[in-house]
Enzyme design. Structure first.
Site, PDB file in Angstrom:
ATOM      1  N   CYS A   1      -9.782  -3.298  -3.759  1.00  0.00           N
ATOM      2  CA  CYS A   1      -8.981  -2.272  -4.418  1.00  0.00           C
ATOM      3  C   CYS A   1      -9.904  -1.159  -4.931  1.00  0.00           C
ATOM      4  O   CYS A   1     -10.591  -0.530  -4.135  1.00  0.00           O
ATOM      5  CB  CYS A   1      -8.136  -2.911  -5.523  1.00  0.00           C
TER       6      CYS A   1
ATOM      7  N   ASP B   1       1.071  -2.328   2.760  1.00  0.00           N
ATOM      8  CA  ASP B   1       0.557  -1.787   1.506  1.00  0.00           C
ATOM      9  C   ASP B   1       1.181  -0.419   1.243  1.00  0.00           C
ATOM     10  O   ASP B   1       0.888   0.549   1.955  1.00  0.00           O
ATOM     11  CB  ASP B   1      -0.971  -1.661   1.599  1.00  0.00           C
TER      12      ASP B   1
ATOM     13  N   HIS C   1      -0.778  -4.907  -0.357  1.00  0.00           N
ATOM     14  CA  HIS C   1      -1.971  -4.634  -1.146  1.00  0.00           C
ATOM     15  C   HIS C   1      -2.428  -5.935  -1.816  1.00  0.00           C
ATOM     16  O   HIS C   1      -1.616  -6.785  -2.145  1.00  0.00           O
ATOM     17  CB  HIS C   1      -1.665  -3.576  -2.213  1.00  0.00           C
TER      18      HIS C   1
END
Length: 223
Positions: free
Chosen positions: A117, A162, A190
């Site tokens: 991330c 995502d 995600h």
């Protein structure tokens, strides 16, 4: 397997971290770069897993520059607090701490980085600017940096479900850095690598991990 440690930074301040060593001679070293939630149990588990595969692995606690012992919940409040912390910290200071963490395990051999991330973007910068072979998982903040000339290879992993990284963003990675491997995973959202969470997608996480290990086996091999 791992243990808490202190990492000297480029300034006078030390930050914490989590370090794990393999049994026997290491294959190299890996800096594991957190999400916005801190050095959580998931990040510590990733450190332990890379150590189990033969690498000295370390996760620097970037937020210690601002507040010690930050470990946030994976909920809306934790995300809001994490976003505020990464904004205050900035990418430049985070990258300095990656360099410090890499230096602290330099005796392991060649050092790489992997990030998730927010950490995926920091990992990209580690390849672009520090020359660390790196793996970037679902870095939604990558686009402003794709024009830079890489000093080391970087591999990208993205989930096709995502919402933060639509297909056109993934395509820009391939257009800007066609020499780098960019993988997408049809069933993944995600944070698909974060086990124990609703976003975890086992098949995608296992395949991405195998590709990551293959990448490090090649890039961190002794000359």
């Amino acid at each position: 397997m791992g243990q808490p440690i202190n990492i000297p930074t480029s300034g006078t301040q030390c930050i914490g971290g989590y370090l794990a060593r393999p049994q026997g001679q290491p294959k190299g070293g890996v800096v594991v770069i957190q999400e916005i939630f801190g050095v959580t149990a998931h990040i510590r588990d990733m450190v332990d897993r890379f150590a189990a595969h033969g690498y000295v692995a370390i996760a620097p606690a970037f937020f210690d520059r601002l507040e010690s012992g930050v470990e946030l919940a994976y909920d809306r409040g934790g995300a809001a607090r994490g976003k505020a912390l990464i904004t205050e910290l900035g990418l430049e200071r985070a990258l300095e701490d990656v360099a410090s963490a890499a230096e602290s395990i330099a005796s392991a051999g060649k050092i790489g980085a992997v990030g998730y991330c927010w950490g995926g973007t920091v990992a990209l910068l580690a390849a672009l600017r520090l020359g660390l072979p790196s793996v970037s998982y679902y870095g939604a903040r990558n686009l402003p940096f794709l024009h830079e000339t890489p000093k080391a290879p970087v591999m990208f992993h993205f989930g096709e479900k995502d919402p933060n990284i639509p297909p056109e963003m993934v395509a820009k990675h391939r257009d800007a850095l066609p020499q780098m491997e960019t993988f997408t995973y049809p069933g993944a959202d995600h944070a698909f690598n974060r086990d124990g969470n609703s976003s975890y997608h086992e098949a995608s996480a296992k395949l991405a991990m195998q590709r990551t290990l293959d990448f490090f086996a090649t890039q961190l091999a002794a000359a």
